[in-house]
Write an enzyme that holds these catalytic residues in place. Structure first.
Site, short mmCIF file in Angstrom:
data_model
loop_
_atom_site.label_atom_id
_atom_site.label_comp_id
_atom_site.label_asym_id
_atom_site.label_seq_id
_atom_site.Cartn_x
_atom_site.Cartn_y
_atom_site.Cartn_z
N ALA A 297 0.82 -1.22 0.00
CA ALA A 297 0.00 0.00 0.00
C ALA A 297 0.85 1.26 0.00
CB ALA A 297 -0.93 -0.01 1.21
N ARG B 56 -2.67 9.81 -9.76
CA ARG B 56 -3.79 9.95 -10.69
C ARG B 56 -5.11 10.22 -9.97
NH1 ARG B 56 -3.57 4.60 -13.98
NH2 ARG B 56 -5.59 5.38 -14.72
N GLY C 109 -3.32 -2.88 -1.68
CA GLY C 109 -4.25 -1.99 -0.98
C GLY C 109 -5.21 -1.26 -1.87
N ALA D 101 -46.68 16.21 14.81
CA ALA D 101 -45.92 16.88 13.75
C ALA D 101 -45.24 18.15 14.27
CB ALA D 101 -46.85 17.23 12.59
N ASN E 13 -31.98 19.70 22.32
CA ASN E 13 -30.98 18.94 23.08
C ASN E 13 -29.63 19.64 23.19
OD1 ASN E 13 -30.76 18.56 20.25
ND2 ASN E 13 -29.50 16.74 20.55
N TYR E 14 -29.45 20.80 22.57
CA TYR E 14 -28.14 21.43 22.52
C TYR E 14 -28.25 22.91 22.89
CZ TYR E 14 -23.60 22.79 20.45
OH TYR E 14 -22.33 23.28 20.24
#
Length: 448
Positions: free
Chosen positions: A11, A17, A102, A364, A370-371
């Site tokens: 590897a 390229r 690899g 809906a 939560n933050y």
């Protein structure tokens, strides 16, 4: 397999390229780096040692392949030279050494098993090379088979005679060596060629000269696609996705439009799962029996239990646990949350860092807040709870079993089980106000 196996993955290629700052072998195929696919195949064989040959300053690759042993090829002087770098890591090893690449991620485990079985044949071949019959063999090395049916040589295309170029059996580069003689062979390989490199293909000629047998086995051509450019990466993705789709169908899932469904390398689908068109599975998704995934869903790091229904247009992010017969509907996002059995979040909602109890119904437009810009906090929604539409649940907060949240509420404190909580402002109605407003705006009423 019964014999002891070591894998060496080459590897060290720069991958110019690819036109990328990322090492070639770290580009992803179905969510997993190319080299990860190769290592996964090796692990499936039950290998006892894994060595990855990398180039200088390829720390990212070393981190990705850990805990495999990495060795550095400081100068890129050919495939045989690369394999020589594994000498110390393979010291004392006398089993089969499997040489992989690899950037060649599509080789299947059954193909590798066939290669290793041939290496373990009673006549103890020094090496076995893996080949394929190419539709267009131009540019590939050719397997030259002797009168005894053994592999006599591997000839590079540019060095081949017209008769040898007519051979359709091409060399993949993958080989299995007898570890007891591997480095004796490598030490005898020279670099007397146009490029001044040490070619691993010369091992066949040298092993034969040492009086050892060499053999070859065949695999499907598509498994040996090497990825050296973005075009080849896209081709490999197409082949891999087709393989995953076929496996899903053969294992008992229904893909309504298979060509529109994209899998991760580790996607797991149970029996009688139905996947509708245009669904994308990211890494870490498991869908149990009889679940349904509707169109235009994106799932990653999620577990979906039996009988659950997801979508359309739903997003499940890492940590989403969807319980049996639960429902996640259109334009709903779930992150690091559990929906217990029969819970429903059907429309236009965000549930993050939360538990939604069994049988709960989330209206809906509901979101768990939560933050706060610094930390994430948990929302706990009890069994049988009903949360009215357009509600905001400001975490940390707990809604008890069987509670109800009035539509449009912002909940900042815990709600006991069985209670009703709402934060709605009082409604005021002004009779006739709307009619008068329209008249004034149209110029038909008295001005004030």
């Amino acid at each position: 397999m019964s014999q002891e196996i070591a894998v060496v993955v080459l590897a060290a290629g720069e991958g110019t390229r690819m036109r990328s700052s990322l090492p070639k072998v770290l580009h992803r195929l179905a969510g997993l780096p190319l080299v990860g696919h190769v290592l996964s195949s090796g692990r499936a064989l039950g290998v006892s040692r894994t060595v990855v040959v990398i180039g200088p300053a390829m720390d990212e690759v070393a981190a990705e392949v850990a805990p495999a042993t990495t060795v550095v090829q400081k100068e890129r002087l050919g495939t045989a030279h690369a394999l020589l770098q594994a000498r110390k890591a393979l010291e004392g090893f006398t089993g089969t050494v499997l040489v992989l690449y690899g950037d060649t991620p599509l080789i299947s485990v059954p193909t590798l098993e066939a290669l290793v079985r041939e290496r373990a044949a009673p006549d103890n071949p020094a090496l076995v090379a893996l080949g394929f019959d190419a539709d267009d063999p131009t540019g590939y090395g050719r397997h030259v088979v002797g009168d005894n049916g053994c592999l006599a040589d591997i000839i590079e295309h540019r060095d081949a005679t017209p008769a040898q170029r007519a051979i359709r059996r091409c060399n993949s580069g993958v080989m299995a060596f007898d570890g007891a003689v591997l480095f004796d062979i490598l030490d005898r390989i020279g670099n007397d060629n146009v490029r001044g490199e040490y070619y691993l293909t010369d091992a066949v000629r040298i092993a034969n000269a040492m009086g050892r047998i060499c053999r070859a086995v065949e695999g499907p051509e598509e498994e040996f696609l090497g990825v050296n450019s973005r075009v080849e990466l896209a081709r490999a993705e197409t082949l891999f996705q087709d393989r995953m789709r076929r496996k899903a169908l053969e294992d008992g899932a229904t893909l309504v439009a298979p060509e529109t469904v994209f899998f991760s390398w580790d996607t797991c689908l149970g029996r009688d799962v139905t996947v509708h068109p245009f669904v994308t599975f990211g890494p870490g998704v498991c869908v149990e029996d009889n679940a349904t995934i509707r169109s235009f869903c994106h799932l990653e790091g999620a577990r979906i239990a039996a009988g659950a229904e997801i979508g359309p247009y739903a997003r499940l992010r890492p940590g989403a646990e969807i319980g049996p017969n639960a429902r996640v509907g259109n334009f709903v996002e779930i992150k690091k949350s559990t929906l217990e059995e029969g819970a429903k979040v059907n429309h236009l909602s965000y549930i993050g860092d939360a538990r939604v109890g069994a049988g709960a119904n989330i209206g809906a437009g509901t979101i768990t807040c939560n933050y706060d810009g610094f930390g994430k906090y948990h929302t706990d929604i009890g069994r049988g709870t009903f949360v009215g539409s357009n509600s905001a649940l400001v975490a940390p907060v707990r809604i008890g079993d069987g509670a109800m949240i009035g539509a449009g509420s912002t909940i900042t404190r815990d709600v006991p089980g069985g209670a009703l909580a709402l934060t709605r402002a009082s409604q005021e109605t002004l009779d006739g106000w709307a009619t008068g407003f329209r008249e004034r705006r149209s110029g038909n009423g008295p001005r004030r």
